[in-house]
Design a protein around this motif. Structure first.
Motif, PDB file in Angstrom:
ATOM      1  N   PRO A   1       8.513  -7.724  -0.194  1.00 51.60           N
ATOM      2  CA  PRO A   1       8.454  -6.881  -0.788  1.00 51.60           C
ATOM      3  C   PRO A   1       8.396  -5.952  -2.116  1.00 51.60           C
ATOM      4  O   PRO A   1       8.803  -5.198  -2.491  1.00 51.60           O
ATOM      5  CB  PRO A   1      10.102  -7.631  -1.394  1.00 51.60           C
ATOM      6  N   LEU A   2       7.276  -7.400  -2.839  1.00 53.80           N
ATOM      7  CA  LEU A   2       6.301  -6.719  -3.954  1.00 53.80           C
ATOM      8  C   LEU A   2       4.619  -6.086  -3.375  1.00 53.80           C
ATOM      9  O   LEU A   2       4.610  -6.381  -3.738  1.00 53.80           O
ATOM     10  CB  LEU A   2       6.075  -7.737  -4.569  1.00 53.80           C
ATOM     11  N   GLN A   3       4.762  -6.072  -1.760  1.00 51.04           N
ATOM     12  CA  GLN A   3       3.252  -5.452  -1.079  1.00 51.04           C
ATOM     13  C   GLN A   3       2.975  -4.212  -2.719  1.00 51.04           C
ATOM     14  O   GLN A   3       1.634  -4.278  -2.270  1.00 51.04           O
ATOM     15  CB  GLN A   3       3.345  -4.285   0.074  1.00 51.04           C
TER      16      GLN A   3
ATOM     17  N   TYR B   1       2.900 -14.471  -4.519  1.00 54.94           N
ATOM     18  CA  TYR B   1       3.569 -12.864  -5.253  1.00 54.94           C
ATOM     19  C   TYR B   1       2.084 -12.248  -5.996  1.00 54.94           C
ATOM     20  O   TYR B   1       0.849 -13.327  -5.986  1.00 54.94           O
ATOM     21  CB  TYR B   1       4.439 -13.797  -5.649  1.00 54.94           C
TER      22      TYR B   1
ATOM     23  N   TYR C   1      10.344 -10.765 -11.204  1.00 58.79           N
ATOM     24  CA  TYR C   1      11.054 -11.037 -10.330  1.00 58.79           C
ATOM     25  C   TYR C   1      11.478 -12.695 -10.329  1.00 58.79           C
ATOM     26  O   TYR C   1      11.695 -13.215  -8.791  1.00 58.79           O
ATOM     27  CB  TYR C   1       9.822 -10.556  -9.043  1.00 58.79           C
TER      28      TYR C   1
END
Length: 489
Positions: free
Chosen positions: A130-132, A97, A62
């Motif tokens: 968005p990366l949960q 993150y 990412y």
């Protein structure tokens, strides 16, 4: 070796810039906050501290997240060794993150494993939604941070938090679960949902200070224990808290420290160039130990593994170092020595350079040799896994296959694991990629073979490993002696 050192310098320069010039200006001028390194200078006793995983977050799918958005390490605060976890809000606004969570959990593991107080400098916007799916639901995702805090409290490991920025959503639990928390007026905030969320949900307009500022939490909610008008006061307050912990670590009876007879800077020229061979490992040991003295154990038996006792900066350690393949005799010798150090309570240092060979079993005698070696290596793995004494592993060359387990690779839970810039970590070496591809699919094209080799070379590099927090950082060879004495914690 020098191309690896050049890459090390390039990566270090990149992570030291944090989120870049614009983010730094926004952080310092608009938000009136200190940079994370300035915060640590005010918190720690001096510059002599151990940073963990500085290259974490580089080369992620990412995108790059320099230092994973937080600085972690071990340093002295008011004379006491402590673990610190400090968010860098110039990187992605302090957003967490998946790699951020992984790095923070590793730092907490260090605190738990070594029974060290933990200090959190919190300045985070919460998880990157968005990366949960990669940072929220699983066992070792974000919630593990708070689980660890509770476990550390139960173990009587002190935890102190300084709220010096946003502390939003799940991040709000970090300071509220610490034993003592300091909060800075006007720049520190704690709330599950910020003013925009409140307005969207209720239509009410409220400021950050009114919703979750330092005065509110110090005077009304009681979530924080100490109020500071300025950041500098907050770090002085945190240092004062450390002095009241009544938390003394046992002192070791140290011999007088001596420099090695040979300069540690010469280690740069001794790093293995060919991963199938190594120089006499004693050349490296002699540049790490006090007075270059080394009391070897079983010197004439199993010579492809070197074991023995030495002192590093006055601390007595046991050294286990690869000097070739881990043969049957070498593995038996390693098992005996590891058990001896465990019995005596002597910390172990593993210098790992395992060759990337494939075991050939073309004859009955060769199959017998391989079987005996496997049994002996399994015994050494058991000895290493069950040893309760502190362990540190430094990969100076290759870390390949099953031999890496017996030499206390990451899955065998060393207290710390560091890599030289030239190190490689893989199941097999790139030179064995052709054998692998043929085994997987007989009709493999030359292009596919080259792609496999290129992928193995990329994914086995020290920088690929460190970017994913598979280790505690890439170190220059000349710094090996410095990090080898960290068992004094």
């Amino acid at each position: 070796m020098y191309k690896y050192i050049r890459r090390y310098s390039e990566c270090m320069e990149k992570v030291r810039k944090g989120g870049g010039d614009n983010a730094v200006l926004r952080h310092t001028q608009r938000n009136k906050k200190l940079l994370v390194w300035d915060r640590l200078r005010q918190l720690l006793d001096g510059e002599d501290f151990l940073e963990l995983s500085p290259f974490a977050g580089l080369g992620m799918p990412y995108g790059d997240v320099p230092s994973a958005g937080c600085i972690t390490g071990v340093g002295k605060i008011s004379g006491l060794w402590c673990v610190f976890i400090a968010n860098d809000a110039t990187v992605k606004g302090g957003t967490a993150y998946p790699i951020t969570v992984k790095k923070q959990l590793r730092a907490q593991d260090v605190a738990i494993q070594n029974h060290l107080p933990c200090v959190y400098l919190v300045d985070s916007g919460g998880g990157f939604l968005p990366l949960q799916a990669e940072l929220f639901p699983d066992r070792n995702h974000g919630g593990r941070t708070f689980y660890n805090e509770a476990i550390m409290s139960a173990m009587k490991i002190p935890q102190v938090a300084v709220v010096c920025g946003s502390c939003t959503a799940g991040g709000a639990y970090i300071p509220t679960m610490a034993e003592e928390t300091v909060m800075v007026e006007r720049i520190g905030t704690i709330f599950l949902g910020g003013p925009p969320l409140v307005k969207a949900a209720t239509g009410e307009e409220v400021t950050s200070e009114e919703l979750g500022g330092a005065r509110l939490h110090a005077e009304v909610s009681g979530c924080v224990d100490h109020f500071s008008a300025r950041e500098q006061e907050a770090y002085e307050c945190a240092r004062n808290i450390i002095t009241t912990l009544n938390f003394e670590l046992p002192l070791e009876d140290l011999s007088e420290e001596q420099d090695p007879l040979y300069s540690s800077s010469e280690l740069h020229g001794l790093a293995p160039r060919d991963y199938t061979h190594t120089l006499d490992i004693k050349l490296i040991v002699s540049r790490l130990t006090d007075g270059s003295r080394f009391q070897e154990f079983k010197a004439l038996y199993g010579t492809t593994l070197v074991t023995g006792f030495a002192r590093i900066e006055g601390h007595l350690v046991g050294v286990v170092a690869n000097n070739g393949e881990l043969t049957y005799e070498a593995a038996l010798k390693g098992s005996h020595f590891v058990q001896l150090c465990d019995q005596r309570g002597i910390p172990l240092i593993f210098l790992q350079n395992t060759p990337p060979y494939s075991a050939v079993t073309g004859t009955l005698s060769q199959a017998e040799i391989n079987t005996n070696r496997l049994k002996a290596q399994a015994s050494m793995m058991s000895a290493v896994a069950c040893a309760s004494t502190p362990k540190i592993t430094v990969v100076i060359g290759g870390c390949y296959g099953g031999e890496s387990y017996a030499m206390c690779g990451r899955s065998f839970d060393p207290n710390f694991l560091f890599l030289w810039p030239n190190a490689r970590v893989a199941a097999v070496g790139p030179e064995h990629s052709e054998e692998l591809s043929q085994w997987a699919e007989p009709e493999v094209t030359l292009k596919e073979k080259n792609q496999m080799k290129k992928r193995l070379e990329e994914e086995s590099s020290a920088f690929y490993s460190s970017g994913r927090v598979w280790d505690d950082g890439v170190i220059l060879p000349k710094d090996t002696r410095k990090v080898s004495c960290i068992m004094s914690f």
